[in-house]
Scaffold this motif. Sequence first.
Motif, PDB file in Angstrom:
ATOM      1  N   ARG A 122      -8.907  18.731 -57.275  1.00  0.00           N
ATOM      2  CA  ARG A 122      -9.234  17.756 -56.237  1.00  0.00           C
ATOM      3  C   ARG A 122      -8.037  17.424 -55.323  1.00  0.00           C
ATOM      4  O   ARG A 122      -7.509  16.304 -55.335  1.00  0.00           O
ATOM      5  N   PRO A 123      -7.579  18.367 -54.525  1.00  0.00           N
ATOM      6  CA  PRO A 123      -6.504  18.066 -53.575  1.00  0.00           C
ATOM      7  C   PRO A 123      -6.898  16.907 -52.661  1.00  0.00           C
ATOM      8  O   PRO A 123      -8.060  16.789 -52.259  1.00  0.00           O
ATOM      9  N   ARG A 124      -5.942  16.064 -52.369  1.00  0.00           N
ATOM     10  CA  ARG A 124      -6.219  14.930 -51.481  1.00  0.00           C
ATOM     11  C   ARG A 124      -6.618  15.411 -50.089  1.00  0.00           C
ATOM     12  O   ARG A 124      -7.499  14.839 -49.445  1.00  0.00           O
ATOM     13  N   ILE A 125      -5.986  16.476 -49.631  1.00  0.00           N
ATOM     14  CA  ILE A 125      -6.300  17.066 -48.325  1.00  0.00           C
ATOM     15  C   ILE A 125      -6.434  18.574 -48.501  1.00  0.00           C
ATOM     16  O   ILE A 125      -5.607  19.214 -49.160  1.00  0.00           O
ATOM     17  N   ILE A 126      -7.479  19.133 -47.908  1.00  0.00           N
ATOM     18  CA  ILE A 126      -7.676  20.580 -47.857  1.00  0.00           C
ATOM     19  C   ILE A 126      -7.666  20.997 -46.396  1.00  0.00           C
ATOM     20  O   ILE A 126      -8.335  20.377 -45.555  1.00  0.00           O
ATOM     21  N   MET A 127      -6.909  22.040 -46.076  1.00  0.00           N
ATOM     22  CA  MET A 127      -6.919  22.599 -44.730  1.00  0.00           C
ATOM     23  C   MET A 127      -7.233  24.082 -44.826  1.00  0.00           C
ATOM     24  O   MET A 127      -6.644  24.786 -45.657  1.00  0.00           O
ATOM     25  N   LEU A 128      -8.150  24.540 -43.996  1.00  0.00           N
ATOM     26  CA  LEU A 128      -8.554  25.946 -43.999  1.00  0.00           C
ATOM     27  C   LEU A 128      -8.461  26.492 -42.580  1.00  0.00           C
ATOM     28  O   LEU A 128      -8.982  25.874 -41.643  1.00  0.00           O
ATOM     29  N   GLU A 129      -7.812  27.645 -42.443  1.00  0.00           N
ATOM     30  CA  GLU A 129      -7.610  28.274 -41.136  1.00  0.00           C
ATOM     31  C   GLU A 129      -8.294  29.627 -41.104  1.00  0.00           C
ATOM     32  O   GLU A 129      -8.272  30.378 -42.085  1.00  0.00           O
ATOM     33  N   ASN A 130      -8.931  29.934 -39.971  1.00  0.00           N
ATOM     34  CA  ASN A 130      -9.584  31.228 -39.820  1.00  0.00           C
ATOM     35  C   ASN A 130      -9.856  31.476 -38.341  1.00  0.00           C
ATOM     36  O   ASN A 130      -9.462  30.671 -37.490  1.00  0.00           O
ATOM     37  N   LYS A 174     -14.242  17.822 -41.311  1.00  0.00           N
ATOM     38  CA  LYS A 174     -14.329  18.039 -39.869  1.00  0.00           C
ATOM     39  C   LYS A 174     -13.622  19.346 -39.526  1.00  0.00           C
ATOM     40  O   LYS A 174     -12.773  19.820 -40.274  1.00  0.00           O
ATOM     41  N   TRP A 175     -13.997  19.919 -38.386  1.00  0.00           N
ATOM     42  CA  TRP A 175     -13.367  21.170 -37.973  1.00  0.00           C
ATOM     43  C   TRP A 175     -13.272  21.231 -36.453  1.00  0.00           C
ATOM     44  O   TRP A 175     -13.993  20.557 -35.726  1.00  0.00           O
ATOM     45  N   LYS A 176     -12.345  22.068 -36.001  1.00  0.00           N
ATOM     46  CA  LYS A 176     -12.107  22.201 -34.567  1.00  0.00           C
ATOM     47  C   LYS A 176     -11.309  23.475 -34.300  1.00  0.00           C
ATOM     48  O   LYS A 176     -10.508  23.898 -35.130  1.00  0.00           O
ATOM     49  N   ASP A 177     -11.539  24.080 -33.129  1.00  0.00           N
ATOM     50  CA  ASP A 177     -10.723  25.210 -32.691  1.00  0.00           C
ATOM     51  C   ASP A 177      -9.487  24.671 -31.972  1.00  0.00           C
ATOM     52  O   ASP A 177      -9.598  23.781 -31.119  1.00  0.00           O
ATOM     53  N   LEU A 178      -8.327  25.215 -32.313  1.00  0.00           N
ATOM     54  CA  LEU A 178      -7.074  24.818 -31.674  1.00  0.00           C
ATOM     55  C   LEU A 178      -6.397  26.052 -31.082  1.00  0.00           C
ATOM     56  O   LEU A 178      -6.469  27.148 -31.652  1.00  0.00           O
ATOM     57  N   ILE A 179      -5.737  25.871 -29.943  1.00  0.00           N
ATOM     58  CA  ILE A 179      -5.030  26.956 -29.262  1.00  0.00           C
ATOM     59  C   ILE A 179      -3.538  26.731 -29.429  1.00  0.00           C
ATOM     60  O   ILE A 179      -3.015  25.666 -29.101  1.00  0.00           O
ATOM     61  N   THR A 187       2.170  31.630 -27.638  1.00  0.00           N
ATOM     62  CA  THR A 187       1.023  32.530 -27.775  1.00  0.00           C
ATOM     63  C   THR A 187      -0.260  31.743 -27.564  1.00  0.00           C
ATOM     64  O   THR A 187      -0.333  30.555 -27.901  1.00  0.00           O
ATOM     65  N   ILE A 188      -1.276  32.424 -27.017  1.00  0.00           N
ATOM     66  CA  ILE A 188      -2.561  31.758 -26.772  1.00  0.00           C
ATOM     67  C   ILE A 188      -3.493  31.883 -27.973  1.00  0.00           C
ATOM     68  O   ILE A 188      -4.677  31.574 -27.875  1.00  0.00           O
ATOM     69  N   ARG A 189      -2.959  32.311 -29.115  1.00  0.00           N
ATOM     70  CA  ARG A 189      -3.777  32.496 -30.321  1.00  0.00           C
ATOM     71  C   ARG A 189      -4.681  31.279 -30.555  1.00  0.00           C
ATOM     72  O   ARG A 189      -4.219  30.140 -30.621  1.00  0.00           O
ATOM     73  N   LYS A 190      -5.975  31.530 -30.689  1.00  0.00           N
ATOM     74  CA  LYS A 190      -6.970  30.479 -30.906  1.00  0.00           C
ATOM     75  C   LYS A 190      -7.518  30.610 -32.318  1.00  0.00           C
ATOM     76  O   LYS A 190      -7.929  31.692 -32.727  1.00  0.00           O
ATOM     77  N   ARG A 191      -7.525  29.509 -33.061  1.00  0.00           N
ATOM     78  CA  ARG A 191      -7.975  29.549 -34.438  1.00  0.00           C
ATOM     79  C   ARG A 191      -8.829  28.335 -34.794  1.00  0.00           C
ATOM     80  O   ARG A 191      -8.689  27.259 -34.237  1.00  0.00           O
ATOM     81  N   PHE A 192      -9.719  28.570 -35.765  1.00  0.00           N
ATOM     82  CA  PHE A 192     -10.581  27.538 -36.333  1.00  0.00           C
ATOM     83  C   PHE A 192      -9.808  26.825 -37.444  1.00  0.00           C
ATOM     84  O   PHE A 192      -9.159  27.465 -38.277  1.00  0.00           O
ATOM     85  N   PHE A 193      -9.880  25.502 -37.445  1.00  0.00           N
ATOM     86  CA  PHE A 193      -9.242  24.718 -38.511  1.00  0.00           C
ATOM     87  C   PHE A 193     -10.234  23.720 -39.079  1.00  0.00           C
ATOM     88  O   PHE A 193     -10.851  22.955 -38.333  1.00  0.00           O
ATOM     89  N   LEU A 194     -10.396  23.765 -40.394  1.00  0.00           N
ATOM     90  CA  LEU A 194     -11.230  22.802 -41.108  1.00  0.00           C
ATOM     91  C   LEU A 194     -10.309  21.906 -41.921  1.00  0.00           C
ATOM     92  O   LEU A 194      -9.391  22.386 -42.595  1.00  0.00           O
ATOM     93  N   VAL A 195     -10.546  20.597 -41.825  1.00  0.00           N
ATOM     94  CA  VAL A 195      -9.790  19.620 -42.609  1.00  0.00           C
ATOM     95  C   VAL A 195     -10.771  18.829 -43.455  1.00  0.00           C
ATOM     96  O   VAL A 195     -11.779  18.318 -42.944  1.00  0.00           O
ATOM     97  N   ALA A 196     -10.500  18.758 -44.739  1.00  0.00           N
ATOM     98  CA  ALA A 196     -11.324  17.978 -45.657  1.00  0.00           C
ATOM     99  C   ALA A 196     -10.397  17.055 -46.451  1.00  0.00           C
ATOM    100  O   ALA A 196      -9.341  17.494 -46.911  1.00  0.00           O
TER     101      ALA A 196
END
Length: 461
Positions: A122-130, A174-179, A187-196
């Motif tokens: 049970r991590p207090r915060i989970i972050m997932l990138e894709n 919650k999730w959001k795309d960040l550049i 770099t203009i790399r665009k990625r999806f980030f989910l935070v729980a």
Amino acid sequence: MFRSNNQFSFNIEDHELVVDNFAGGGGASTGIELAIGRPVDIAINHDPDAIAMHKTNHPLTKHYCESVWDINPVEACAGRPVGLAWFSPDCKHFSKAAGGKPLEKKIRGLAWVAMRWAATVRPRIIMLENVEEFVTWGPLINIGSKEQRPDPERKGDTFKSFVHQLRQHGYDVKWKDLIASDYGCPTIRKRFFLVARCDGQPITFPKATHCNPNKQPVNGRTLKPWKTAADIIDWSIPCKSIFNRPRPLAEKTMQRIAKGINKFIIQNEQPFIAPGEATIVPFITECANGSSQRNMAIDEPLRTICAQVKGGHFALVTSHMIKMRGTNIGFPTNEPVHTITAGGNHIGEVRAFLMKYYGTGIGQDINQPLHTIRTGDCFGLVMVRGEKYQIVDIGLRMLEPHELFAAQSFPSDYIINVDHTGKKYSKAKQVARCGNSVPPLLAAALVNANYQTLMNIERVA
């Protein structure tokens, strides 16, 4: 060794654990380290080369060179609480770049390991990138005897189930795309980030700090100008001429160069001029005789200097970037670098060397393959600050690994060419680590916006 000015206790028992799954060469770990002021505690990756690079740059971290599924979270954490668990599962099955390639259920389902950590420690915060297409994650259907493809009727169903199960475990999600360029990365790399998170604190996505200097937001905020390709180019590296090479460049490459020269230099009212202009030119052009103009390397003895030289012995240098994949011909040097992938050399630099134009030909037959550029007496005529210049040579080189890592916003002292045992990495392996990496400044922005230690949370409460 850690990259932060913050002071922290080396007594590991004073801290919640911070874990980087799919750690790779260390992009996310470096960003986390910049944000929290200390190294990550645990890094996991199945690739020995990735772990070796990570261990070289993050020696205080405990490393597991194993599949994420072979690590028991309870045993790895040994009863200590987990403050942050980061996940960057393989993205190639979701990326547009995957095209029509067959998919493997085993790789496509790697993100489920985050649920295992949620259920056990049970991590207090989970972050997932894709990649941004991660939201389309759905079940596969059989095509033929062995191949599988996403079921078009159930697109996104698995992603919805993933989010639902996190919420069932008590997480706000919650999730959001960040550049990346919005946060100081070149770099203009665009990625999806989910935070729980399950600690009752709000989920926050960081506000942009940088933007196109010509397109400031209208809400009154003034953002810093974005970092560009020019900021990461090593101008000391020579650009080999595209002409008279022992092995000629491919026709398509020459066509890309021609279109790029035409778009970004000849037809550009303000072509990018290299920093320092002539002071960093890797060769000298002799302008005393336009019909027999000679170029010479900067590290060779200087040729005889004539008394009546028009315009001196230099040429300005203007540059743009070339992209070797897809239909994109490239981009200006004063924009962020396009997304770097693990596949290898696909982003390069084109330099056009210029000299003052005096109305005489330069004796080069360049009708082919640069057929889109005017030839003869006015070949490659460029206006720079109201003056006419003429292209006397064009150089091309692919970006080196240290430039690509800089484009991803890695620190300049990040060790990429040798591991902690002294073993050297090939250029291909260096590029692979870079292409698979999370831009550290982007990870740092997300972690800064959300991670607070328990001590700080209790203090605010």
